[in-house]
Scaffold this active site. Structure first.
Site, PDB file in Angstrom:
ATOM      1  N   GLY A  52      33.124 -65.264 -14.317  1.00 51.15           N
ATOM      2  CA  GLY A  52      34.254 -65.548 -13.442  1.00 51.15           C
ATOM      3  C   GLY A  52      34.203 -64.653 -12.222  1.00 51.15           C
ATOM      4  O   GLY A  52      33.168 -64.061 -11.902  1.00 51.15           O
ATOM      5  N   GLY A 109      37.126 -60.168 -13.792  1.00 48.57           N
ATOM      6  CA  GLY A 109      36.287 -59.248 -14.565  1.00 48.57           C
ATOM      7  C   GLY A 109      36.940 -57.886 -14.713  1.00 48.57           C
ATOM      8  O   GLY A 109      36.939 -57.289 -15.804  1.00 48.57           O
ATOM      9  N   LYS A 127      37.321 -70.527 -24.669  1.00 50.42           N
ATOM     10  CA  LYS A 127      38.355 -70.966 -23.723  1.00 50.42           C
ATOM     11  C   LYS A 127      37.675 -71.455 -22.446  1.00 50.42           C
ATOM     12  O   LYS A 127      37.234 -70.658 -21.623  1.00 50.42           O
ATOM     13  CB  LYS A 127      39.309 -69.813 -23.353  1.00 50.42           C
ATOM     14  CG  LYS A 127      40.502 -70.312 -22.556  1.00 50.42           C
ATOM     15  CD  LYS A 127      41.077 -69.319 -21.596  1.00 50.42           C
ATOM     16  CE  LYS A 127      40.529 -69.402 -20.209  1.00 50.42           C
ATOM     17  NZ  LYS A 127      40.734 -70.662 -19.468  1.00 50.42           N
ATOM     18  N   GLU A 169      33.209 -63.072  -1.039  1.00 47.11           N
ATOM     19  CA  GLU A 169      32.762 -64.324  -1.655  1.00 47.11           C
ATOM     20  C   GLU A 169      33.727 -65.449  -1.260  1.00 47.11           C
ATOM     21  O   GLU A 169      34.918 -65.379  -1.557  1.00 47.11           O
ATOM     22  CB  GLU A 169      32.721 -64.191  -3.183  1.00 47.11           C
ATOM     23  CG  GLU A 169      32.102 -65.406  -3.836  1.00 47.11           C
ATOM     24  CD  GLU A 169      32.026 -65.299  -5.358  1.00 47.11           C
ATOM     25  OE1 GLU A 169      33.025 -64.884  -5.980  1.00 47.11           O
ATOM     26  OE2 GLU A 169      30.971 -65.639  -5.921  1.00 47.11           O
ATOM     27  N   CYS A 198      27.563 -69.072  -8.097  1.00 48.56           N
ATOM     28  CA  CYS A 198      27.568 -67.611  -7.966  1.00 48.56           C
ATOM     29  C   CYS A 198      26.349 -67.152  -7.182  1.00 48.56           C
ATOM     30  O   CYS A 198      26.353 -66.101  -6.554  1.00 48.56           O
ATOM     31  CB  CYS A 198      27.592 -66.965  -9.339  1.00 48.56           C
ATOM     32  SG  CYS A 198      26.342 -67.630 -10.427  1.00 48.56           S
ATOM     33  N   GLU A 229      29.791 -61.598 -16.060  1.00 50.33           N
ATOM     34  CA  GLU A 229      28.951 -62.198 -15.005  1.00 50.33           C
ATOM     35  C   GLU A 229      29.904 -62.596 -13.890  1.00 50.33           C
ATOM     36  O   GLU A 229      30.671 -63.548 -14.041  1.00 50.33           O
ATOM     37  CB  GLU A 229      28.231 -63.446 -15.531  1.00 50.33           C
ATOM     38  CG  GLU A 229      27.198 -63.191 -16.586  1.00 50.33           C
ATOM     39  CD  GLU A 229      25.980 -62.460 -16.059  1.00 50.33           C
ATOM     40  OE1 GLU A 229      25.727 -62.477 -14.842  1.00 50.33           O
ATOM     41  OE2 GLU A 229      25.284 -61.841 -16.886  1.00 50.33           O
TER      42      GLU A 229
HETATM   43  P1  NAD Z   1      38.004 -67.140 -12.469  1.00 53.51           P
HETATM   44  O1  NAD Z   1      37.733 -65.685 -12.537  1.00 53.51           O
HETATM   45  O2  NAD Z   1      39.213 -67.579 -11.755  1.00 53.51           O
HETATM   46  O3  NAD Z   1      38.114 -67.758 -13.938  1.00 53.51           O
HETATM   47  C1  NAD Z   1      37.059 -67.651 -14.878  1.00 53.51           C
HETATM   48  C2  NAD Z   1      37.639 -67.825 -16.270  1.00 53.51           C
HETATM   49  O4  NAD Z   1      38.439 -66.690 -16.568  1.00 53.51           O
HETATM   50  C3  NAD Z   1      38.547 -69.036 -16.422  1.00 53.51           C
HETATM   51  O5  NAD Z   1      38.362 -69.629 -17.685  1.00 53.51           O
HETATM   52  C4  NAD Z   1      39.933 -68.431 -16.335  1.00 53.51           C
HETATM   53  O6  NAD Z   1      40.925 -69.193 -16.983  1.00 53.51           O
HETATM   54  C5  NAD Z   1      39.721 -67.101 -17.020  1.00 53.51           C
HETATM   55  N1  NAD Z   1      40.681 -66.046 -16.673  1.00 53.51           N
HETATM   56  C6  NAD Z   1      41.385 -65.899 -15.522  1.00 53.51           C
HETATM   57  N2  NAD Z   1      42.155 -64.788 -15.592  1.00 53.51           N
HETATM   58  C7  NAD Z   1      41.937 -64.229 -16.803  1.00 53.51           C
HETATM   59  C8  NAD Z   1      42.433 -63.061 -17.464  1.00 53.51           C
HETATM   60  N3  NAD Z   1      43.314 -62.261 -16.886  1.00 53.51           N
HETATM   61  N4  NAD Z   1      41.985 -62.781 -18.698  1.00 53.51           N
HETATM   62  C9  NAD Z   1      41.070 -63.586 -19.302  1.00 53.51           C
HETATM   63  N5  NAD Z   1      40.579 -64.708 -18.727  1.00 53.51           N
HETATM   64  C10 NAD Z   1      40.998 -65.022 -17.490  1.00 53.51           C
HETATM   65  O7  NAD Z   1      36.690 -67.808 -11.856  1.00 53.51           O
HETATM   66  P2  NAD Z   1      36.421 -69.311 -11.484  1.00 53.51           P
HETATM   67  O8  NAD Z   1      37.170 -69.664 -10.250  1.00 53.51           O
HETATM   68  O9  NAD Z   1      36.598 -70.180 -12.679  1.00 53.51           O
HETATM   69  O10 NAD Z   1      34.844 -69.253 -11.162  1.00 53.51           O
HETATM   70  C11 NAD Z   1      34.349 -68.806  -9.944  1.00 53.51           C
HETATM   71  C12 NAD Z   1      33.869 -67.370 -10.036  1.00 53.51           C
HETATM   72  O11 NAD Z   1      32.918 -67.251 -11.079  1.00 53.51           O
HETATM   73  C13 NAD Z   1      33.153 -66.924  -8.769  1.00 53.51           C
HETATM   74  O12 NAD Z   1      33.518 -65.614  -8.463  1.00 53.51           O
HETATM   75  C14 NAD Z   1      31.691 -66.997  -9.166  1.00 53.51           C
HETATM   76  O13 NAD Z   1      30.819 -66.175  -8.413  1.00 53.51           O
HETATM   77  C15 NAD Z   1      31.760 -66.580 -10.593  1.00 53.51           C
HETATM   78  N6  NAD Z   1      30.568 -67.028 -11.298  1.00 53.51           N
HETATM   79  C16 NAD Z   1      29.649 -66.076 -11.651  1.00 53.51           C
HETATM   80  C17 NAD Z   1      28.482 -66.455 -12.292  1.00 53.51           C
HETATM   81  C18 NAD Z   1      27.472 -65.423 -12.712  1.00 53.51           C
HETATM   82  O14 NAD Z   1      26.657 -65.741 -13.571  1.00 53.51           O
HETATM   83  N7  NAD Z   1      27.462 -64.222 -12.159  1.00 53.51           N
HETATM   84  C19 NAD Z   1      28.244 -67.808 -12.581  1.00 53.51           C
HETATM   85  C20 NAD Z   1      29.202 -68.745 -12.191  1.00 53.51           C
HETATM   86  C21 NAD Z   1      30.366 -68.340 -11.563  1.00 53.51           C
END
Ligand code: NAD
Length: 546
Positions: free
Chosen positions: A278, A283, A225, A435, A334, A300
């Site tokens: 995410g 998470g 997804k 963040e 991130c 992550e």
């Molecule tokens: P997000 O958490 O909003 O979404 C990430 C993914 O999770 C998306 O595909 C989203 O549709 C899905 N999602 C959202 N709610 C969900 C749920 N309840 N159940 C299952 N899936 C769900 O994050 P974003 O805005 O897409 O990305 C930014 C975040 O990602 C920042 O916090 C960033 O630090 C983090 N990030 C971390 C790393 C790492 O390796 N640590 C790398 C890149 C980004």
């Protein structure tokens, strides 16, 4: 007065899954689309045109299909609002179908010899090389990052394809002597089953590769997804895997929001592994939703990364490293350096140089070569970033530069934010703790390396850190004491390579790592095997005299 940050920076689909679950989003009204007083040049959409389609479907069990509800959503460019394509707004029924396909395909894929699975990844790596420029052009349009960084994103996936392809001939286990005679023992890695892959938009090709490629070489099957802000890149990724020879059902893609598709995937009883990159908040939700199924969950999550600059540092090198780490990808990494912890002896000089460096950066569409800073991903993100500028000012931090939504010069059609630097930041302020995920960094003054490390560690996240110093003792203390999964010496907070573990401590994750050998632990179970060829029943721990 304390202000609340506006929104979460998520796309509207993820913010309101329940509200959208039963209604399709009319195309042309995406969260990323903004008022069209078009001043930026229209996209030629070269990469999109190559696909010959603007309407896309899920890919399940080797077949293309619409969402069961018939709903759709649109992906638009954050650079100027142009339409990228229309995608199925899927629901739990679509996830059920994809998981069933992945489960059926698993029975054969797990038996394909690992070196052969690796060869598929080598072919995929070669296809990525062939398609690198088109994918990068597409990425700068769909996600917004500048073209040089888009090429780096694709390169990371190429590197991962060849690294994990090679794992097909390794996947090492152990052999070890038995305490008993005529007995052989070993440990082997075994695949787990169906893996749910949930990715963000900020590394739309690299991050899927970090998850899917190790999952596949280990013998698992995948339901993917992608983020709703970058569905076309997800789509291309799966198309290329298919072209490389991944059999039907082994990789399936289901488009849609986190609440509808993501959560259904996490809760599905036949999905044994969930790997999510995410935000921290997502998470936590995923971990809770997966708890009843006792699933393997690999997370992550966010970061609040710091660069320490000591009084003996090469300041020009530090400024270069900070500028790249804080404002690269418009701060939407991130590992972005959203804090700079500077020794008092160099604080003022560093601040002056940094401000000049930030003010020299050119904002614009990512596909123009002289652009330094592209747009942020959507309107929600833009508003969230700006709300932190107001929060910082309210908290008493000094706005040294930026702090505004950029407009004019063709920027009004996209989501552009000026590189922003706060000075005189107290380590406890919200701009130094939370963040922001945008081009904003906070300068903190300290008077020793110990104070610097304390400040760096004083946040809930633990992803990346860095120190600029010429003093080897300080460097080694920092390497030992910085509580992060990644530490750089005399470099910025970004620049990970695929053959070392990637991930963070504390709230950045739940103890797993991706990339390198560590990734294999997420996607395999260990099996210990004992072979007794004595012809007698030998009892471990009891027959001690043999
Ligand atoms: P997000 O958490 O909003 O979404 C990430 C993914 O999770 C998306 O595909 C989203 O549709 C899905 N999602 C959202 N709610 C969900 C749920 N309840 N159940 C299952 N899936 C769900 O994050 P974003 O805005 O897409 O990305 C930014 C975040 O990602 C920042 O916090 C960033 O630090 C983090 N990030 C971390 C790393 C790492 O390796 N640590 C790398 C890149 C980004």
């Amino acid at each position: 007065m304390a202000r609340r940050a506006v929104g979460s920076g998520r796309s509207a689909i993820d913010d309101a899954p329940a509200r959208r679950a039963h209604s399709s989003r009319p195309t042309g009204q995406s969260s990323k689309r903004r008022d069209q007083t078009a001043q930026t040049p229209k996209l030629d959409l070269r990469a999109v045109a190559l696909l010959g389609a603007k309407t896309f479907q899920n890919y399940i069990g080797g077949e293309r299909m619409d969402a069961s509800s018939g709903g759709t959503f649109e992906s638009t460019s954050p650079a100027n609002g142009d339409s990228i394509g229309t995608f199925p707004l899927s629901k739990a029924e679509d996830v059920d179908q994809a998981v069933a396909a992945a489960k059926a395909a698993y029975e054969e894929w797990r038996l394909v010899p690992a070196p052969k699975r690796g060869e598929v990844l080598f072919r995929f790596g070669q296809l990525l090389i062939d398609q690198k420029e088109d994918l990068s052009q597409l990425m700068t349009r769909e996600m917004g990052k500048v073209i040089a960084e888009a090429r780096g994103d694709v390169q990371e996936a190429i590197d991962m394809a060849f690294y994990m392809g090679g794992e097909g001939r390794r996947l090492f286990g152990q052999t070890t002597p038995s305490e008993l005679r005529d007995k052989f023992q070993m440990s082997v890695r075994t695949p787990i089953g169906v893996v749910g892959v949930i990715t963000p938009w900020n590394f739309p090709v690299a991050i899927p590769s970090w998850k899917m490629l190790p999952a596949l070489v280990c013998g698992n099957t995948v339901v993917f997804k992608p983020a709703t802000d970058t569905p076309l890149l997800g789509e291309r990724f799966v198309e290329l895997l298919t072209e490389a020879g991944v059999p039907p059902g082994v990789v399936n893609i289901v488009h849609g929001g986190g609440g509808a598709v993501g959560e259904a995937l996490v809760r599905h009883p036949d999905v044994r592994v969930i790997t999510l990159t995410g935000s921290r908040e997502t998470g936590v939700q995923v971990l809770k939703a997966a708890a009843d199924g006792l699933k393997h969950v690999h997370l992550e999550l966010g970061g609040k990364n710091a660069i320490i600059v000591m009084d003996d540092a090469d300041l020009d090198l530090a400024v270069e490293g900070i500028t790249w780490s804080a404002f690269g990808t418009s701060g939407q990494r991130c590992t972005a350096a959203s804090r700079v912890i500077a020794h008092a002896a160099v604080y003022d000089e560093l601040a002056g140089k940094l401000v000049r460096s930030a003010e020299r950066m050119r904002l614009g569409v990512g596909w123009e070569d002289d652009t330094d800073v592209g747009p942020v991903i959507n309107r929600g993100a833009l508003e969230k970033i700006h709300s932190y500028t107001e929060i910082g000012k309210d908290e008493g931090a000094k706005l040294l530069t930026g702090g505004e939504i950029a407009s004019g010069d063709g920027l009004s059609d996209g989501f552009y934010y000026r590189p922003t630097i706060f000075g005189d930041v107290d380590p406890g302020m919200r701009v130094a703790q939370e963040e922001i995920f945008g081009p904003t960094t906070a300068l903190i003054r300290v008077s020793s390396v110990e104070e610097a490390v304390r400040a760096a560690n004083g946040v809930k996240y633990g992803l990346s850190s860095s120190i600029f110093t010429r003093d080897v003792n300080k460097a080694f203390r920092a390497m030992r004491d910085l509580d992060t999964g990644i530490t750089y010496i005399n470099a910025g907070t970004i620049g990970a390579e695929v053959h070392l573990p990637f991930g963070g401590t504390k709230d950045t994750g739940n103890g797993h790592r991706e990339a390198g050998q560590a990734a294999l632990d997420v996607f395999t179970e260990w099996k210990s095997i004992y072979v007794d060829y004595s012809g007698r029943l030998q009892k471990a721990q009891i027959d001690t005299s043999s």
